[in-house]
Design an enzyme around this catalytic site. Sequence first.
Site, mmCIF file in Angstrom:
data_model
loop_
_atom_site.group_PDB
_atom_site.id
_atom_site.type_symbol
_atom_site.label_atom_id
_atom_site.label_comp_id
_atom_site.label_asym_id
_atom_site.label_seq_id
_atom_site.Cartn_x
_atom_site.Cartn_y
_atom_site.Cartn_z
ATOM 1 N N LEU A 1 1.364 3.689 2.296
ATOM 2 C CA LEU A 1 2.240 3.848 3.455
ATOM 3 C C LEU A 1 3.263 2.721 3.522
ATOM 4 O O LEU A 1 4.450 2.957 3.793
ATOM 5 C CB LEU A 1 1.411 3.889 4.745
ATOM 6 C CG LEU A 1 2.212 3.928 6.049
ATOM 7 C CD1 LEU A 1 3.127 5.142 6.093
ATOM 8 C CD2 LEU A 1 1.265 3.909 7.247
ATOM 9 N N ASP B 1 -8.397 9.569 11.078
ATOM 10 C CA ASP B 1 -9.232 10.632 11.631
ATOM 11 C C ASP B 1 -10.717 10.313 11.515
ATOM 12 O O ASP B 1 -11.542 10.934 12.208
ATOM 13 C CB ASP B 1 -8.944 11.943 10.884
ATOM 14 C CG ASP B 1 -9.273 11.842 9.403
ATOM 15 O OD1 ASP B 1 -8.641 11.007 8.714
ATOM 16 O OD2 ASP B 1 -10.155 12.584 8.917
ATOM 17 N N THR C 1 -9.642 0.532 2.713
ATOM 18 C CA THR C 1 -9.673 1.993 2.700
ATOM 19 C C THR C 1 -10.654 2.585 1.689
ATOM 20 O O THR C 1 -10.665 3.809 1.501
ATOM 21 C CB THR C 1 -8.262 2.543 2.402
ATOM 22 O OG1 THR C 1 -7.803 2.013 1.154
ATOM 23 C CG2 THR C 1 -7.289 2.177 3.511
ATOM 24 N N GLY D 1 0.816 -1.202 0.000
ATOM 25 C CA GLY D 1 0.000 0.000 0.000
ATOM 26 C C GLY D 1 0.852 1.255 0.000
ATOM 27 O O GLY D 1 2.088 1.202 0.011
ATOM 28 N N ALA E 1 -5.336 -2.459 5.496
ATOM 29 C CA ALA E 1 -6.622 -1.825 5.772
ATOM 30 C C ALA E 1 -7.516 -1.864 4.546
ATOM 31 O O ALA E 1 -7.035 -1.882 3.408
ATOM 32 C CB ALA E 1 -6.420 -0.370 6.214
ATOM 33 N N TYR F 1 -16.688 3.061 7.217
ATOM 34 C CA TYR F 1 -15.232 2.962 7.314
ATOM 35 C C TYR F 1 -14.759 3.388 8.702
ATOM 36 O O TYR F 1 -13.948 2.708 9.341
ATOM 37 C CB TYR F 1 -14.597 3.845 6.237
ATOM 38 C CG TYR F 1 -13.106 4.038 6.378
ATOM 39 C CD1 TYR F 1 -12.221 2.991 6.168
ATOM 40 C CD2 TYR F 1 -12.581 5.281 6.726
ATOM 41 C CE1 TYR F 1 -10.845 3.165 6.300
ATOM 42 C CE2 TYR F 1 -11.216 5.476 6.851
ATOM 43 C CZ TYR F 1 -10.356 4.407 6.646
ATOM 44 O OH TYR F 1 -9.003 4.592 6.787
#
Length: 287
Positions: free
Chosen positions: A19, A107, A67, A17, A65, A130
Site C-alpha cells: 500500500l 477485516d 502482516t 510495503g 504493519a 493477527y
Amino acid sequence: MTAQAGAGRVLVTGATGMLGHDLGPALRAAGWVVTGLGRGDLDVTDASQCVAAVDGHDLVINAAAYTSVDAAETDEAAAFAVNAVGAANVARACSRAGARLVHVSTDYVFDGTATEPYAVDHPVAPRSAYGRTKAAGEWAVQALCPESWVVRTAWLYGAGGPNFVSTMLRLADERETVSVVDDQVGQPTWTVDLAHLIVRLVAADAPYGIHHGTASGQTTWFGFARAIFELNGLDAERVLPTTTDAFPRPAPRPSWSVLSPGLVRDELTPIGRWDERLRSWHRPEGL
C-alpha cells in the site's frame, strides 16, 4: 490545517510495503509533500523514533504493519509489538505534534462468520493472533489520537509487493491447473484505489473514526482467480474450486470478509466494483 487549505506535509510509515508503494504518488498528485519511511528507516516499536519522525508533519498515514498472518500464530508478541504498540506509538506522537492520523486496519478484526456486509460499528471478535493485534491497534489509535481515521480494508493486491494476482499469474506459467478455495468471500481491492480513497477521505474532512475501504461487490478467491485468468487471456477452466479445509493453515481464515462502505458511501465516492477495477491491473514484468 486541512487538505483544502493546500495540503501540507505528510508522513507515510510502511512506505516500502504494497500500500505504501501507491500512497506516495496519490498524495503527491493531491499536492502533499510526502516523507516515506519504510521498516529500515523507522522502527514504530520505538516511541522516541516515532516522535522524531512525526514532528513537523500535518498528517501521518500509518501503513506499517506485521502482516504475516500465519507467523503471528506462533509469535503473537512480535505482531503485537508492531500492530498494537507501534500503532500506539505513532498515535501518541501524532497527538503530541498536532498531526492528524490515518491508520490502516483489516477485516481480520471480525470473526468472519457473517452473511451480510460488516458495518463499521459491528463488534470486533478476532479469531487469529493477527486479528487480535490489529484490533488492539485500532483501540490504541482511537484512544490516543482523537483526530484520527481508522480505515479497514481487505484482499489487497498491487504492484508494490507479493499478492494474489501475481501469484496466480506465476502459477499459470508453472502448472496446468490451479486449485483455489471457493468458500471464502471478500472484495479484492487494488492498492492504488485504496490510496486514492484515503486521500479523498482526508480532503473531504470526513468524520474521524472507523471507515471501510474496499472495492464494491464480492467474490470468492476462486472467482477472483478465474477473473485474473480471463483478463490475461488464459483459460479460466484451468482454475479449479476447492475448500478451505483442503488447505489447512496455522491461522483461521475468515469465510466472510465483505465490509460495508459505511460513512464512505455518504461522504465521498467509494471504490468501484472489484471486477471493473481489476481490469486496470497490468501483468507485472518478469512474471
